[in-house]
Write a protein that holds these residues in place. Structure first.
Motif, mmCIF file in Angstrom:
data_model
loop_
_atom_site.group_PDB
_atom_site.id
_atom_site.type_symbol
_atom_site.label_atom_id
_atom_site.label_comp_id
_atom_site.label_asym_id
_atom_site.label_seq_id
_atom_site.Cartn_x
_atom_site.Cartn_y
_atom_site.Cartn_z
ATOM 1 N N GLY A 182 47.865 38.438 28.386
ATOM 2 C CA GLY A 182 47.747 39.182 29.821
ATOM 3 C C GLY A 182 49.477 39.648 29.911
ATOM 4 O O GLY A 182 49.907 40.175 28.879
ATOM 5 N N LYS A 186 51.731 37.088 27.549
ATOM 6 C CA LYS A 186 51.269 35.820 27.862
ATOM 7 C C LYS A 186 49.842 35.446 27.532
ATOM 8 O O LYS A 186 49.088 36.133 27.951
ATOM 9 C CB LYS A 186 51.602 35.256 29.186
ATOM 10 C CG LYS A 186 53.012 35.477 29.648
ATOM 11 C CD LYS A 186 53.368 34.821 31.082
ATOM 12 C CE LYS A 186 54.594 35.016 31.111
ATOM 13 N NZ LYS A 186 55.098 34.720 32.729
ATOM 14 N N ALA A 188 46.210 33.895 27.651
ATOM 15 C CA ALA A 188 45.759 32.980 28.713
ATOM 16 C C ALA A 188 44.050 32.822 28.153
ATOM 17 O O ALA A 188 43.552 33.447 27.127
ATOM 18 C CB ALA A 188 45.591 33.683 29.891
ATOM 19 N N ILE A 269 46.039 30.090 39.252
ATOM 20 C CA ILE A 269 45.713 29.939 37.828
ATOM 21 C C ILE A 269 44.778 30.933 37.504
ATOM 22 O O ILE A 269 44.773 31.694 36.585
ATOM 23 C CB ILE A 269 45.027 28.450 37.588
ATOM 24 C CG1 ILE A 269 46.241 27.450 37.666
ATOM 25 C CG2 ILE A 269 44.214 28.500 36.093
ATOM 26 C CD1 ILE A 269 45.674 26.035 37.537
ATOM 27 N N ARG A 272 46.820 34.031 37.465
ATOM 28 C CA ARG A 272 47.944 33.932 36.326
ATOM 29 C C ARG A 272 49.160 34.515 36.816
ATOM 30 O O ARG A 272 49.852 35.180 36.093
ATOM 31 C CB ARG A 272 47.337 34.658 34.867
ATOM 32 C CG ARG A 272 46.338 34.031 34.236
ATOM 33 C CD ARG A 272 45.599 34.855 33.189
ATOM 34 N NE ARG A 272 44.897 35.887 33.843
ATOM 35 C CZ ARG A 272 45.055 37.212 33.785
ATOM 36 N NH1 ARG A 272 45.855 37.723 32.791
ATOM 37 N NH2 ARG A 272 44.259 38.042 34.121
#
Length: 304
Positions: A182, A186, A188, A269, A272
Motif C-alpha cells: 500500500g 507498507k 497489507a 484497519i 489502512r
C-alpha cells in the motif's frame, strides 16, 4: 562544487553536506512520494540559492518562516503551503537526527492553519454503491473487479490497478486473503469475501498469473489513469449525476462500513490509515448532519 539546487544526478565526491542530506532523506521514499519530496526540496534549494543561503548549514527558523511566506506570496493556498513544507521539514528533521545540524530550524516554524474537519470527497450512499457494483459487472468483468476492489476492499486506484492473480491465491486461517503493497510501501493483508472472490475469479478466467485487471480492448494491464476512466464510465452507466473517482469508491467503502456499525478502529484497519484521526474525518463527514445534536435536543425539548 555543483549548484545546491542540483539533486540529480548524484555525484557523491562533489556533493555538499546539504545535497548528501537530501539524498539520505529521499532514499527513505519511493515512487510518487519520492518525486513529490524531491520537487519540494528543489524548490527549497532554489530559494536558498537565490537568497545566498546554504540549504542546510546555518539555516535559522527565521529563514524557514520567510520561505513559508514566499510560498504564500506566490499565490499558493494554505493547504498547498503546508504540503510544500512536508519535504522540507522532513529534510531538516532527519539531518538533525543524523547529527548534520545541531538544531532543527523548521520544527517550530509557523505553518498556515488548515481546517481538516472532514473529508470533502463525494462518496456514494448504500443504494448508490449497490447500483454501482451491479452496473460495473454488466460492462466487463474487468470493470466489475475494479469496482469491488475499490468499493468493498477500499483499495486506492494504484493498488487496485496493481493487483496480480497471485496476490489473492493464499488462504490464511480459513480466509482467502489479498496481499498488497500500500501507500508508503507498507505491506497489507486483507480478507477477500465470497462475493468479491466470485468477481475476481470471473475477471481472472483461465489465467493463473499476472496482472488481474486488464484493459478490455487491448488486454494490457491497467494503470491508475485507466482506473479513473473505468470508474467514470461505470458512474455514467449507473446514472450517478456527479463526479465519481476511484477515491469516491474508497470513501464509500469506509463510510458505508461505519453506517453498517463497524467500529471506528476496525474501519481504520479497513482503510489502512496510520492515524485514527484520518478515519474520524470520514466518520464526521458521514454523520455531521443526520446525527447532529440538534435532532436530539429538539426531541428532548419537544414537550416544552
Amino acid at each position: 562544487m555543483s549548484s545546491p539546487t542540483t539533486l540529480l544526478p548524484f555525484q557523491p565526491a562533489t556533493m555538499s553536506t546539504a545535497q548528501l542530506a537530501a539524498v539520505s532523506f529521499l532514499a527513505r521514499y519511493s515512487a510518487r512520494t519520492h518525486q513529490l519530496y524531491q520537487f519540494q526540496l528543489r524548490e527549497w534549494f532554489a530559494w536558498c540559492e537565490g537568497n545566498g543561503l546554504d540549504p542546510l548549514v546555518g539555516v535559522q527558523r527565521a529563514h524557514v518562516e520567510l520561505y513559508i511566506r514566499s510560498l504564500g506570496e506566490r499565490g499558493l493556498m494554505d493547504s498547498s503551503v503546508v504540503s510544500m513544507m512536508n519535504g522540507v521539514r522532513g529534510f531538516f528533521r532527519f539531518a538533525h537526527i543524523d547529527g548534520l545540524i545541531t538544531a532543527d530550524p523548521a520544527v517550530y516554524a509557523r505553518l498556515p492553519k488548515v481546517q481538516r474537519d472532514e473529508s470533502r470527497t463525494q462518496g456514494l450512499d448504500r443504494l448508490e454503491l449497490i447500483r454501482f457494483l451491479q452496473v460495473a459487472q454488466t460492462i466487463t468483468v474487468h470493470h466489475g473487479a475494479l469496482a469491488y476492489l475499490l468499493g468493498i476492499n477500499a483499495l486506492r486506484a494504484s493498488e487496485a490497478a496493481g493487483v496480480r492473480i497471485e496476490d489473492y491465491a493464499d488462504t490464511l486461517r480459513g480466509h482467502r486473503v489479498l496481499h498488497l503493497i500500500g501507500k508508503g510501501n507498507k505491506p497489507a493483508t486483507m480478507p477477500v469475501s465470497v462475493p468479491v472472490l466470485r468477481v475476481l475469479e470471473a475477471c481472472r478466467g483461465q489465467r493463473t498469473e499476472g496482472p488481474l485487471i486488464l484493459r478490455p480492448l487491448s488486454g494490457q494491464p491497467i494503470d491508475r489513469r485507466d482506473a479513473y476512466r473505468m470508474v467514470t464510465r461505470i458512474a455514467k452507466a449507473a446514472g450517478i449525476p456527479r463526479h465519481i473517482s476511484p477515491h469516491s469508491l474508497r470513501h464509500a467503502a469506509i463510510t458505508n462500513a461505519l453506517d453498517a456499525g463497524v467500529p471506528l478502529r476496525d474501519a481504520q484497519i479497513l482503510a489502512r490509515h496510520a492515524d485514527p484521526r484520518t478515519t474520524e474525518h470520514y466518520d464526521r463527514a458521514r454523520g455531521n448532519l443526520d446525527r447532529h445534536a440538534v435532532h436530539f435536543l429538539t426531541a428532548y425539548v419537544a414537550g416544552v
